[in-house]
Motif scaffolding. Structure first.
Motif, PDB file in Angstrom:
ATOM      1  N   THR A 217      87.060  15.653 -29.956  1.00 17.55           N
ATOM      2  CA  THR A 217      87.794  16.921 -29.836  1.00 17.55           C
ATOM      3  C   THR A 217      88.296  17.226 -31.244  1.00 17.55           C
ATOM      4  OG1 THR A 217      89.733  15.604 -29.214  1.00 17.55           O
ATOM      5  CG2 THR A 217      88.490  16.627 -27.420  1.00 17.55           C
ATOM      6  N   LEU A 218      87.414  17.747 -32.095  1.00 18.69           N
ATOM      7  CA  LEU A 218      87.716  17.699 -33.523  1.00 18.69           C
ATOM      8  C   LEU A 218      88.390  18.938 -34.078  1.00 18.69           C
ATOM      9  CD1 LEU A 218      87.359  15.435 -35.564  1.00 18.69           C
ATOM     10  CD2 LEU A 218      85.405  16.653 -36.476  1.00 18.69           C
ATOM     11  N   THR A 219      87.954  20.139 -33.682  1.00 14.48           N
ATOM     12  CA  THR A 219      88.474  21.330 -34.364  1.00 14.48           C
ATOM     13  C   THR A 219      88.797  22.459 -33.399  1.00 14.48           C
ATOM     14  OG1 THR A 219      86.283  22.326 -34.711  1.00 14.48           O
ATOM     15  CG2 THR A 219      87.064  20.802 -36.403  1.00 14.48           C
ATOM     16  N   GLY A 220      89.876  23.171 -33.691  1.00 15.68           N
ATOM     17  CA  GLY A 220      90.137  24.413 -32.978  1.00 15.68           C
ATOM     18  C   GLY A 220      89.076  25.448 -33.275  1.00 15.68           C
ATOM     19  N   ALA A 221      88.438  25.326 -34.436  1.00 21.73           N
ATOM     20  CA  ALA A 221      87.369  26.263 -34.813  1.00 21.73           C
ATOM     21  C   ALA A 221      86.198  26.191 -33.846  1.00 21.73           C
ATOM     22  CB  ALA A 221      86.903  25.965 -36.236  1.00 21.73           C
ATOM     23  N   GLN A 222      85.997  25.048 -33.204  1.00 21.42           N
ATOM     24  CA  GLN A 222      84.916  24.950 -32.210  1.00 21.42           C
ATOM     25  C   GLN A 222      85.150  25.942 -31.086  1.00 21.42           C
ATOM     26  OE1 GLN A 222      85.333  23.348 -28.810  1.00 21.42           O
ATOM     27  NE2 GLN A 222      83.326  24.223 -28.421  1.00 21.42           N
TER      28      GLN A 222
ATOM     29  N   THR B 109      81.571  25.294 -24.118  1.00 17.11           N
ATOM     30  CA  THR B 109      80.336  24.945 -24.816  1.00 17.11           C
ATOM     31  C   THR B 109      80.622  24.051 -26.010  1.00 17.11           C
ATOM     32  OG1 THR B 109      79.326  27.045 -24.173  1.00 17.11           O
ATOM     33  CG2 THR B 109      78.292  25.853 -25.983  1.00 17.11           C
ATOM     34  N   ALA B 110      80.020  22.867 -26.025  1.00 14.49           N
ATOM     35  CA  ALA B 110      80.175  21.936 -27.140  1.00 14.49           C
ATOM     36  C   ALA B 110      79.320  22.383 -28.311  1.00 14.49           C
ATOM     37  CB  ALA B 110      79.789  20.525 -26.712  1.00 14.49           C
ATOM     38  N   GLY B 111      79.791  22.127 -29.519  1.00 15.01           N
ATOM     39  CA  GLY B 111      79.002  22.386 -30.723  1.00 15.01           C
ATOM     40  C   GLY B 111      78.346  21.098 -31.188  1.00 15.01           C
ATOM     41  N   VAL B 112      77.060  21.154 -31.513  1.00 11.89           N
ATOM     42  CA  VAL B 112      76.318  19.965 -31.940  1.00 11.89           C
ATOM     43  C   VAL B 112      75.729  20.220 -33.329  1.00 11.89           C
ATOM     44  CG1 VAL B 112      74.558  18.277 -31.325  1.00 11.89           C
ATOM     45  CG2 VAL B 112      75.701  19.585 -29.518  1.00 11.89           C
TER      46      VAL B 112
ATOM     47  N   VAL C 225      71.176  18.500 -27.571  1.00 19.05           N
ATOM     48  CA  VAL C 225      71.273  19.781 -26.870  1.00 19.05           C
ATOM     49  C   VAL C 225      70.322  19.809 -25.677  1.00 19.05           C
ATOM     50  CG1 VAL C 225      70.912  22.268 -27.071  1.00 19.05           C
ATOM     51  CG2 VAL C 225      72.076  21.030 -28.904  1.00 19.05           C
ATOM     52  N   ALA C 226      69.118  19.287 -25.849  1.00 21.22           N
ATOM     53  CA  ALA C 226      68.150  19.247 -24.749  1.00 21.22           C
ATOM     54  C   ALA C 226      68.651  18.369 -23.606  1.00 21.22           C
ATOM     55  CB  ALA C 226      66.793  18.741 -25.256  1.00 21.22           C
ATOM     56  N   ALA C 227      69.270  17.239 -23.947  1.00 23.71           N
ATOM     57  CA  ALA C 227      69.830  16.364 -22.916  1.00 23.71           C
ATOM     58  C   ALA C 227      70.960  17.070 -22.175  1.00 23.71           C
ATOM     59  CB  ALA C 227      70.331  15.067 -23.549  1.00 23.71           C
TER      60      ALA C 227
ATOM     61  N   GLU D  57      75.191  20.590 -18.819  1.00 24.13           N
ATOM     62  CA  GLU D  57      76.375  20.703 -19.671  1.00 24.13           C
ATOM     63  C   GLU D  57      76.050  21.657 -20.823  1.00 24.13           C
ATOM     64  OE1 GLU D  57      79.070  16.861 -19.127  1.00 24.13           O
ATOM     65  OE2 GLU D  57      77.444  16.507 -20.521  1.00 24.13           O
ATOM     66  N   ALA D  58      76.975  22.567 -21.098  1.00 22.44           N
ATOM     67  CA  ALA D  58      76.728  23.581 -22.121  1.00 22.44           C
ATOM     68  C   ALA D  58      76.916  22.994 -23.519  1.00 22.44           C
ATOM     69  CB  ALA D  58      77.673  24.765 -21.918  1.00 22.44           C
ATOM     70  N   ALA D  59      75.899  23.147 -24.357  1.00 23.20           N
ATOM     71  CA  ALA D  59      75.969  22.691 -25.745  1.00 23.20           C
ATOM     72  C   ALA D  59      75.114  23.615 -26.597  1.00 23.20           C
ATOM     73  CB  ALA D  59      75.480  21.244 -25.872  1.00 23.20           C
ATOM     74  N   TRP D  60      75.498  23.776 -27.851  1.00 21.40           N
ATOM     75  CA  TRP D  60      74.799  24.714 -28.731  1.00 21.40           C
ATOM     76  C   TRP D  60      74.607  24.081 -30.104  1.00 21.40           C
ATOM     77  CZ3 TRP D  60      72.334  28.777 -26.982  1.00 21.40           C
ATOM     78  CH2 TRP D  60      71.844  29.729 -27.890  1.00 21.40           C
TER      79      TRP D  60
END
Length: 504
Positions: free
Chosen positions: A374-379, A387-390, A401-403, A409-412
């Motif tokens: 849980t690293l940044t508010g900017a995410q 949606t997680a940022g990868v 992201v494919a996994a 689970e939403a990831a971008w």
């Protein structure tokens, strides 16, 4: 601390007339011409009657909708529940739509002990999605209540499926149960109050809770961290009376062809330190250890599944508090491995403890290295709350992201623009812990990248997963997701490990 009750998952044929239960769940889709009852387990006559009654009962089929009615004469269930599947045709229902509908129904049917789920589940994959949704939705956190809630979660789910006799189904149901248990345990850890869960107690919980698992746990206390030069952990945790810990969790099955290393951010409470956060909403900063909880429970699930892959987890645990021994803006910390970092903002602490973990993990030359934080508010500014940022090595980043896509689970995938690297230069140290404000999620990834090691002169494939938004839900529950801790990314990591174990 990990108190979630277990859940019994079984499967039967679609002939459910003689099965007694507290509730029977059937599915409704939001069709172009109105609501449509799908995969009805009833006779044609009863199905027609129910179908003709949907609109009059204000049943739309919208996602998260659950309408309860007295049961019909063709079932021994006490209650009939219509679960919305969303705007899909029966032939194109995704496994995630089934997972969310089953999870939403399980969540809203708290108080019903045994529930039959007669949703569209003609295949093993569909039946497994229903089971997994139930395992995620049937959750409740009671650890801090003097009297537990009266409506307990569903404890037995019976999946009605045309694939009930398929030889692959028992393993699929077992996997669903394991994943559900891991996600619920992650939520438990995130939801525990920070005066109860702090570095030492978190570390002890890890050790105590895996005694029956084929896992090795090593705890580095503050003396070991100080001696070995874990400057990020010691610097961030210096202001707290509750000293930091590094916890190494190892799963090493025989004949493992690949080694996956996972690093998790475990800030058990984040005040921001001397660069203190605003008071409003600070209570939610107990969730800042979600990355470590995610990594830990992903490894537990991987071990329970018996995957033929070595997995090593590094849980970077500290409490970021203001105090006489706190790190000050302007201080220079020497990280594990020797690089120095000028601390310009003590609220950019997660990347400091993660740097120690990345260097430690790199020293073992894994085939792939992933950190979760849980690293940044900017995410959240960039990608919202779900949606997680990868970021990282393009191949591994895209595999993560494919996994995530595969498990719902939403990831971008996000870039790491080269122009951001000069912004973390320091005039007095090797690096500064903050840089360009715009694109702060990516700047944090650029910082972490500096601590990823090499094997034989080649950089270890690495991906960074920022779950600042999806790890903690402060809004209304939805689908199989409850309020507060969500368990986000546990299933993604397990799916990635499965792909690596099978050579995908």
């Amino acid at each position: 601390m990990i108190n979630s009750m277990d859940l019994k998952l079984t499967a039967v044929s679609t002939d459910i007339k003689r099965i007694g239960a507290d509730a029977l769940v059937v599915g409704v889709v939001k069709g172009t011409d109105g609501p449509v009852l799908v995969a009805s387990p009833f006779s044609a006559k009863v199905t027609e009657t129910l179908q003709n009654s949907l609109a009059a009962l204000n049943i739309t089929g919208a996602a998260d909708e659950l309408v309860r009615l007295p049961a019909t004469a063709e079932t021994k269930a006490q209650l009939l529940a219509f679960a919305g599947l969303g705007s899909f045709e029966e032939s194109t229902l995704s496994t995630e739509a089934l997972r969310r509908a089953a999870g939403s129904a399980a969540r809203q049917l708290a108080g019903a002990s045994t529930v039959v789920f007669a949703l569209p589940a003609a295949t093993v994959d569909q039946a497994a999605a229903v089971a997994e949704g139930v395992a995620l939705g049937a959750y409740q956190f009671n650890s801090h209540r003097s009297t537990p809630a009266t409506k307990v979660p569903v404890s037995e789910a019976i999946i009605a499926t045309a694939a009930s006799a398929d030889k692959a189904l028992p393993a699929a149901l077992k996997r669903a149960a394991i994943l559900g248990r891991a996600v619920r345990a992650t939520r438990d850890l995130v939801n525990v109050a920070p005066n109860v869960l702090y570095p030492a107690t978190f570390a002890q919980e890890v050790k105590d809770s895996v005694k029956s698992q084929p896992l090795k746990v090593t705890i580095f206390d503050e003396k070991k961290l100080e001696k070995d030069g874990y400057g990020g952990l010691m610097g961030v945790g210096g202001g707290s009376e509750r000293k930091p810990r590094m916890v190494k969790v190892e799963y090493s099955p025989t004949k493992a062809a690949k080694h996956l290393a996972l690093v998790g951010k475990g800030i058990t409470f984040d005040t921001g330190g001397i660069s203190i956060k605003p008071a409003a909403g600070m209570h939610a900063m107990k969730c800042d250890m979600a990355g470590a909880a995610t990594v830990f429970q992903a490894i537990v699930a991987i071990a329970e599944l018996g995957l033929p892959i070595k997995v090593t987890g590094w849980l970077c645990l500290a409490e970021n508090m203001p105090g006489g021994a706190s790190t000050r803006p302007g201080d220079v910390l020497t990280m594990f491995g020797g690089k120095t970092v000028e601390v310009l903002n003590t609220d950019a602490e997660g990347r400091l403890v993660m740097a120690d973990g990345l260097v430690a993990a790199s020293a073992e030359n894994p085939d792939a290295l992933i950190d979760v934080a849980t690293l940044t508010g900017a995410q959240m500014v960039a990608l919202g709350l779900r949606t997680a940022g990868v970021m990282g090595d393009a191949t591994l980043r895209d595999a993560v992201v494919a996994a995530a896509d595969k498990v719902g689970e939403a990831a971008w995938a996000m870039p790491m623009p080269e122009e951001l690297r000069p912004t973390i230069d320091s005039q007095v140290a090797d690096l500064a812990n903050i840089g360009e404000r715009m694109g702060g999620m990516m700047t944090a990834a650029v910082f972490l990248n500096e601590f990823v090691g090499e094997t034989d002169g080649v950089k270890i494939p690495w991906a960074h997963v920022d779950i600042a938004g999806p790890a903690f839900n402060e809004q209304a529950p939805f689908g199989y997701t409850h309020k507060n801790g969500t368990g986000s990314s546990v299933r993604t990591l397990v799916a990635l490990a499965e792909d690596m174990a099978t050579g995908k």
